[in-house]
Design an enzyme around this catalytic site. Structure first.
Site, PDB file in Angstrom:
ATOM      1  N   GLU A   3       0.818  -1.230   0.000  1.00 44.07           N
ATOM      2  CA  GLU A   3       0.000   0.000   0.000  1.00 44.07           C
ATOM      3  C   GLU A   3       0.845   1.271   0.000  1.00 44.07           C
ATOM      4  O   GLU A   3       0.644   2.163   0.824  1.00 44.07           O
ATOM      5  CB  GLU A   3      -0.969  -0.030   1.191  1.00 44.07           C
ATOM      6  CG  GLU A   3      -1.888  -1.240   1.136  1.00 44.07           C
ATOM      7  CD  GLU A   3      -2.718  -1.446   2.398  1.00 44.07           C
ATOM      8  OE1 GLU A   3      -2.752  -0.561   3.255  1.00 44.07           O
ATOM      9  OE2 GLU A   3      -3.328  -2.522   2.527  1.00 44.07           O
TER      10      GLU A   3
ATOM     11  N   GLU B 251      -5.949 -10.576  -1.650  1.00 44.32           N
ATOM     12  CA  GLU B 251      -6.741 -10.437  -0.409  1.00 44.32           C
ATOM     13  C   GLU B 251      -8.233 -10.339  -0.709  1.00 44.32           C
ATOM     14  O   GLU B 251      -8.959  -9.542  -0.122  1.00 44.32           O
ATOM     15  CB  GLU B 251      -6.304  -9.183   0.379  1.00 44.32           C
ATOM     16  CG  GLU B 251      -4.816  -9.122   0.670  1.00 44.32           C
ATOM     17  CD  GLU B 251      -4.412  -7.960   1.587  1.00 44.32           C
ATOM     18  OE1 GLU B 251      -5.298  -7.303   2.161  1.00 44.32           O
ATOM     19  OE2 GLU B 251      -3.206  -7.732   1.718  1.00 44.32           O
TER      20      GLU B 251
END
Ligand code: 9MR
Length: 396
Positions: free
Chosen positions: A188, A305
């Site tokens: 991220e 994910e």
């Protein structure tokens, strides 16, 4: 099994009173008289609207991992080590998954009780479980702006941060070298919303301590510690058809180009795929084009994910499960059409344990249902959707 078609329009109208128009129109577009087929959502959607009746029947009852493996793909899920004490659940993990990823155990706050010590007990336990069940194992994650230990802020300085990062990576990656399929080296790191240079997440302590070079440092340190692991840049919110996601995809591509030009050992992009209500009316064609650009730069892609939020969907379980399943199917069918997509992991396996319960609870307090198995560990339509997407994809 063929899943229920749309419930009555009146039911949708009541339940969806607070839902964005885009989603509502998409849902209604699959309900016979409800949709004109000209709503913005219907026009932008390349696959069937999520509420239409999709036949998610699959042959036999083979597991997700064996269906994936039949195509040269990997299917796995995230879990936490303490959940293995739930025997029913750990059996389901072993039955469905060809790969495990620790949801928390390899993050800094789990591994680093103090600046000078490591605690590998929980990560070791998960890896031992995976190996004893012939599952591959992923490492998640070496560099993230979250999940840092309490001591980090007062201890890390611009002068010592590079050494801290290098020694953390060489210790952790070195310990498990040869036993890890892939490492999420950085997680991220792009967020154009913060208006930083090149869309980099300027609020990350790593960026603030070291500038952009922390990224290259981390990849090189990981490659030195385990030359065989696939080194991954894992990113969130890349999926939607929105200006924010467009900006993010562009910044991610630019960063990958820059890293490749500098010789940084980056091997794959992890697309997290925490799908939300906006994705329900989204244009998956954009995502497919993005994946093509990523793979043209020489990277593999992993869906790392995946889960589907159902917080604004109707209470009715059959309806909710159908919308969630259709989104799984549409999304996976699109991304798996590119043979450089090598793995699909869901963020959890069963609705019994999901971060969405606390992060994105429903307004009506009903349990959320974002994963392939229900809380009783029974296969849901979302399971069928994943199974069918695997069955229909071509071999890698
Ligand atoms: O699901 C994870 C949750 O249990 C942890 O408390 C949290 C902080 O460590 O991280 C969650 O997992 C995140 C993952 O590491 C990175 N992508 C977003 C996931 C959901 O927040």
């Amino acid at each position: 099994m063929l899943y229920e078609a749309c419930p009555t329009l009146s039911k949708f109208r009541t339940v969806f009173a607070a839902v964005p128009v885009l989603i509502l129109s998409t849902l209604l577009s699959g309900c016979g008289g409800g949709g004109s087929g000209t709503s913005p959502a219907a026009m932008s959607s390349v696959s069937a609207p999520v509420s239409t009746l999709q036949d998610l029947t699959v042959n036999g009852d083979a597991s997700l991992s064996s269906r994936a493996a039949a195509k040269g793909l990997i299917y796995g899920a995230a879990t936490k080590s303490y959940l293995l004490a739930d025997e029913q659940y750990s059996k389901a993990l072993a039955a469905e998954c060809g790969m495990l990823v620790p949801e928390a155990e390899l993050k800094w706050n789990a591994l680093r009780p103090t600046p000078d010590t490591y605690d590998f007990a929980r990560a070791d336990a998960l890896l031992a479980y995976a190996e004893s069940h012939n599952m591959l194992f992923r490492g998640h994650t070496l560099v993230w702006h979250e999940a840092l230990p309490a001591w980090f802020q007062s201890t890390a300085t611009p002068a010592n941060a590079e050494q801290m990062l290098r020694s953390h990576i060489s210790t952790v990656v070195g310990r498990y070298a040869g036993r890890i399929h892939s490492w999420d080296v950085v997680n991220e790191i792009i967020e154009p919303a913060y208006k930083g240079p090149d869309g980099l997440r300027t609020t990350s302590p790593w960026y603030q301590l070291l500038g952009e070079r922390y990224i290259d440092i981390a990849f090189r340190a990981a490659a030195a510690a385990d030359p065989n692991a696939i080194l991954v840049y894992n990113e969130i919110w890349l999926d939607n058809d929105s200006p924010a996601a467009d900006a993010k995809r562009t910044a991610v591509l630019n960063l990958i180009r820059k890293l490749k030009a500098a010789g940084t050992p980056i091997h794959a992009l992890g697309i997290q795929a925490h799908l939300d209500e906006v994705m329900i009316g989204s244009n998956v064609e954009k995502l497919r084009a993005f994946i093509e650009q990523v793979t043209a730069l020489g990277l593999k892609v992993m869906i790392t994910e995946m889960d589907v939020r159902d917080r604004y969907l109707p209470a009715d379980i059959a309806t909710r499960d159908q919308v969630v399943a259709n989104l799984y199917y549409n999304y996976l069918s699109a991304v798996l059409s590119n043979p450089s997509v090598i793995a699909v992991l869901t963020w959890g396996l069963s609705d019994r344990y999901t971060w969405n319960s606390t992060a994105y609870p429903r307004g009506d307090s009903l349990p959320v249902r974002p994963l392939p198995l229900d809380s009783g560990l029974n296969r849901k339509p979302a399971w069928n959707a994943i199974a069918k997407a695997f069955d229909n994809t071509s071999s890698r």
